[in-house]
Motif scaffolding. Structure first.
Motif, PDB file in Angstrom:
ATOM      1  N   LYS A  98       0.402  -1.640  -0.161  1.00  0.00           N
ATOM      2  CA  LYS A  98       0.268  -0.184  -0.091  1.00  0.00           C
ATOM      3  C   LYS A  98       0.989   1.483   0.051  1.00  0.00           C
ATOM      4  N   ALA A  99       1.882   1.073   0.841  1.00  0.00           N
ATOM      5  CA  ALA A  99       2.990   2.302   0.760  1.00  0.00           C
ATOM      6  C   ALA A  99       3.407   2.662  -0.224  1.00  0.00           C
ATOM      7  N   ASP A 100       3.863   1.515  -1.900  1.00  0.00           N
ATOM      8  CA  ASP A 100       4.344   1.724  -2.517  1.00  0.00           C
ATOM      9  C   ASP A 100       3.490   1.032  -3.584  1.00  0.00           C
ATOM     10  N   GLU A 101       3.159   1.262  -4.467  1.00  0.00           N
ATOM     11  CA  GLU A 101       1.866   0.656  -5.536  1.00  0.00           C
ATOM     12  C   GLU A 101       2.297   0.811  -6.885  1.00  0.00           C
ATOM     13  N   ASN A 102       4.065   0.750  -6.320  1.00  0.00           N
ATOM     14  CA  ASN A 102       4.967   1.580  -8.178  1.00  0.00           C
ATOM     15  C   ASN A 102       5.322  -0.210  -8.981  1.00  0.00           C
ATOM     16  N   TYR A 103       4.539  -1.534  -8.036  1.00  0.00           N
ATOM     17  CA  TYR A 103       5.560  -2.460  -8.490  1.00  0.00           C
ATOM     18  C   TYR A 103       4.113  -3.290  -9.107  1.00  0.00           C
ATOM     19  N   GLU A 104       4.973  -4.573  -9.673  1.00  0.00           N
ATOM     20  CA  GLU A 104       4.019  -5.765  -9.849  1.00  0.00           C
ATOM     21  C   GLU A 104       3.322  -6.860  -8.546  1.00  0.00           C
ATOM     22  N   PHE A 105       4.865  -7.015  -8.148  1.00  0.00           N
ATOM     23  CA  PHE A 105       4.810  -8.074  -7.849  1.00  0.00           C
ATOM     24  C   PHE A 105       5.551  -7.305  -5.897  1.00  0.00           C
ATOM     25  N   TYR A 106       4.602  -8.103  -5.004  1.00  0.00           N
ATOM     26  CA  TYR A 106       5.757  -8.040  -3.177  1.00  0.00           C
ATOM     27  C   TYR A 106       5.722  -9.421  -2.996  1.00  0.00           C
ATOM     28  N   VAL A 107       7.321  -9.560  -2.559  1.00  0.00           N
ATOM     29  CA  VAL A 107       7.070 -10.599  -2.021  1.00  0.00           C
ATOM     30  C   VAL A 107       8.387 -10.394  -0.354  1.00  0.00           C
ATOM     31  N   TYR A 108       8.679 -11.288  -0.070  1.00  0.00           N
ATOM     32  CA  TYR A 108       9.505 -11.839   0.528  1.00  0.00           C
ATOM     33  C   TYR A 108      10.436 -12.077   0.360  1.00  0.00           C
ATOM     34  N   GLU A 109      11.885 -11.797   0.647  1.00  0.00           N
ATOM     35  CA  GLU A 109      13.229 -12.361   0.473  1.00  0.00           C
ATOM     36  C   GLU A 109      13.999 -13.062   1.786  1.00  0.00           C
ATOM     37  N   ASN A 110      14.049 -14.497   1.136  1.00  0.00           N
ATOM     38  CA  ASN A 110      14.910 -14.736   2.467  1.00  0.00           C
ATOM     39  C   ASN A 110      16.288 -15.881   1.272  1.00  0.00           C
ATOM     40  N   HIS A 111      17.572 -14.897   2.143  1.00  0.00           N
ATOM     41  CA  HIS A 111      18.452 -15.785   1.528  1.00  0.00           C
ATOM     42  C   HIS A 111      18.505 -15.433   0.067  1.00  0.00           C
ATOM     43  N   GLY A 112      18.084 -14.595  -0.584  1.00  0.00           N
ATOM     44  CA  GLY A 112      18.489 -14.640  -2.011  1.00  0.00           C
ATOM     45  C   GLY A 112      17.866 -14.661  -2.887  1.00  0.00           C
ATOM     46  N   LEU A 113      16.701 -15.605  -2.016  1.00  0.00           N
ATOM     47  CA  LEU A 113      15.140 -16.331  -2.619  1.00  0.00           C
ATOM     48  C   LEU A 113      14.037 -15.438  -2.063  1.00  0.00           C
ATOM     49  N   ALA A 114      13.178 -15.310  -3.635  1.00  0.00           N
ATOM     50  CA  ALA A 114      11.902 -15.005  -3.132  1.00  0.00           C
ATOM     51  C   ALA A 114      11.262 -15.989  -2.341  1.00  0.00           C
ATOM     52  N   GLU A 115      10.193 -16.046  -1.154  1.00  0.00           N
ATOM     53  CA  GLU A 115       8.927 -16.505  -0.536  1.00  0.00           C
ATOM     54  C   GLU A 115       7.389 -16.493  -1.451  1.00  0.00           C
ATOM     55  N   PRO A 116       7.577 -16.832  -2.896  1.00  0.00           N
ATOM     56  CA  PRO A 116       6.247 -16.616  -3.301  1.00  0.00           C
ATOM     57  C   PRO A 116       5.100 -17.283  -2.743  1.00  0.00           C
ATOM     58  N   PHE A 117       4.429 -17.981  -1.789  1.00  0.00           N
ATOM     59  CA  PHE A 117       3.610 -18.510  -1.251  1.00  0.00           C
ATOM     60  C   PHE A 117       3.042 -17.852  -0.039  1.00  0.00           C
ATOM     61  N   CYS A 118       3.811 -16.787  -0.341  1.00  0.00           N
ATOM     62  CA  CYS A 118       3.604 -15.703   0.697  1.00  0.00           C
ATOM     63  C   CYS A 118       3.494 -13.950   0.443  1.00  0.00           C
ATOM     64  N   ALA A 119       2.628 -14.058  -0.442  1.00  0.00           N
ATOM     65  CA  ALA A 119       2.954 -12.640  -1.444  1.00  0.00           C
ATOM     66  C   ALA A 119       2.032 -12.248  -1.977  1.00  0.00           C
ATOM     67  N   ILE A 120       2.304 -10.883  -2.970  1.00  0.00           N
ATOM     68  CA  ILE A 120       0.844  -9.582  -3.208  1.00  0.00           C
ATOM     69  C   ILE A 120       1.226 -10.134  -4.972  1.00  0.00           C
ATOM     70  N   TYR A 121      -0.055 -10.827  -5.904  1.00  0.00           N
ATOM     71  CA  TYR A 121       0.332 -10.268  -7.120  1.00  0.00           C
ATOM     72  C   TYR A 121      -0.504  -9.360  -7.530  1.00  0.00           C
ATOM     73  N   THR A 122       0.229  -8.199  -8.239  1.00  0.00           N
ATOM     74  CA  THR A 122      -1.452  -6.981  -8.782  1.00  0.00           C
ATOM     75  C   THR A 122      -1.739  -8.166  -9.480  1.00  0.00           C
ATOM     76  N   SER A 123      -3.174  -7.061 -10.649  1.00  0.00           N
ATOM     77  CA  SER A 123      -3.796  -7.239 -11.131  1.00  0.00           C
ATOM     78  C   SER A 123      -2.785  -7.080 -12.637  1.00  0.00           C
ATOM     79  N   LYS A 124      -2.765  -5.697 -12.643  1.00  0.00           N
ATOM     80  CA  LYS A 124      -1.488  -5.821 -13.925  1.00  0.00           C
ATOM     81  C   LYS A 124      -0.256  -6.798 -14.382  1.00  0.00           C
ATOM     82  N   GLY A 125       0.273  -7.138 -12.583  1.00  0.00           N
ATOM     83  CA  GLY A 125       1.080  -7.736 -13.455  1.00  0.00           C
ATOM     84  C   GLY A 125       0.879  -9.277 -13.802  1.00  0.00           C
ATOM     85  N   LEU A 126      -0.592  -9.725 -13.293  1.00  0.00           N
ATOM     86  CA  LEU A 126      -1.095 -11.332 -13.981  1.00  0.00           C
ATOM     87  C   LEU A 126      -1.450 -11.132 -14.990  1.00  0.00           C
ATOM     88  N   LYS A 127      -1.877 -10.008 -14.545  1.00  0.00           N
ATOM     89  CA  LYS A 127      -2.828  -9.441 -16.799  1.00  0.00           C
ATOM     90  C   LYS A 127      -1.571 -10.467 -17.714  1.00  0.00           C
TER      91      LYS A 127
END
Length: 193
Positions: A116-145
């Motif tokens: 909500k603070a920075d809506e300039n991205y398509e996806f929002y994800v936590y990163e753990n040791h350089g790898l994205a954690e894709p299964f607790c993440a936000i995928y915007t409708s624009k990015g998914l389209k």
């Protein structure tokens, strides 16, 4: 983030577990119910992403209007996410895997706050040791389209979440506490991280 929809991803094959993870019982509830119950506290609607072989079992637990059955013609877990996008094309999606039973609302709320603070991205994800954690993440409708359109044209080079996140405009959040991200590929007590 006005149309944020919670999605519990249950349609995987659970090959390593050997049984449907979402249907494993703990304290009288299935894992899918445990994870799904974390979403209404955030004021969000929730749907359950399943494959066609799961309709009967999940229909006993959830009302049919909460079930979204895979129908996008690609392989892998991305199929569930894109099917939900097809059904709710205007919604941004908060995706949680059904085996993230240790996930806490603070971790989810922080993710939502960052988005909500920075809506300039398509996806929002936590990163753990350089790898994205894709299964607790936000995928915007624009990015998914964009991903969905590529999938329809067979233009995805890989049908993986890591590839989608690497090739999209992704906001990566440093993960300070990995405990909520434990996912279980064997029964609890014998889990692998």
């Amino acid at each position: 983030m006005q149309n944020l929809l919670g999605v519990i991803l249950c349609g995987g094959e659970s090959k390593r577990m050997g049984t449907d993870k979402g249907l494993i019982q703990q304290d009288g509830k299935t894992w899918a119910q445990i994870v799904a119950n974390k979403i209404p506290a955030l004021g969000l609607p929730v749907v359950i992403s399943i494959n066609d072989r799961q309709v009967e079992d999940y229909g006993r637990i959830f009302s049919s209007d909460h079930l979204v059955v895979d129908n996008v013609d690609i392989n892998g877990p991305l199929r569930g996410l894109l099917t939900v996008h097809q059904s709710f094309p205007q919604s941004d999606i908060l995706l949680l895997a059904c085996d993230l039973i240790d996930m806490d609302t603070d971790t989810i709320q922080n993710l939502i706050s960052v988005a909500k603070a920075d809506e300039n991205y398509e996806f929002y994800v936590y990163e753990n040791h350089g790898l994205a954690e894709p299964f607790c993440a936000i995928y915007t409708s624009k990015g998914l389209k964009s991903v969905y359109d590529k999938a329809l044209q067979h233009g995805l080079t890989q049908n993986s979440f890591q590839s989608v996140l690497a090739n999209g405009k992704t906001k990566r959040i440093v993960l300070n506490n990995p405990d909520p991200f434990r996912n279980y590929n064997t029964m609890p007590g014998h889990h692998k991280f």
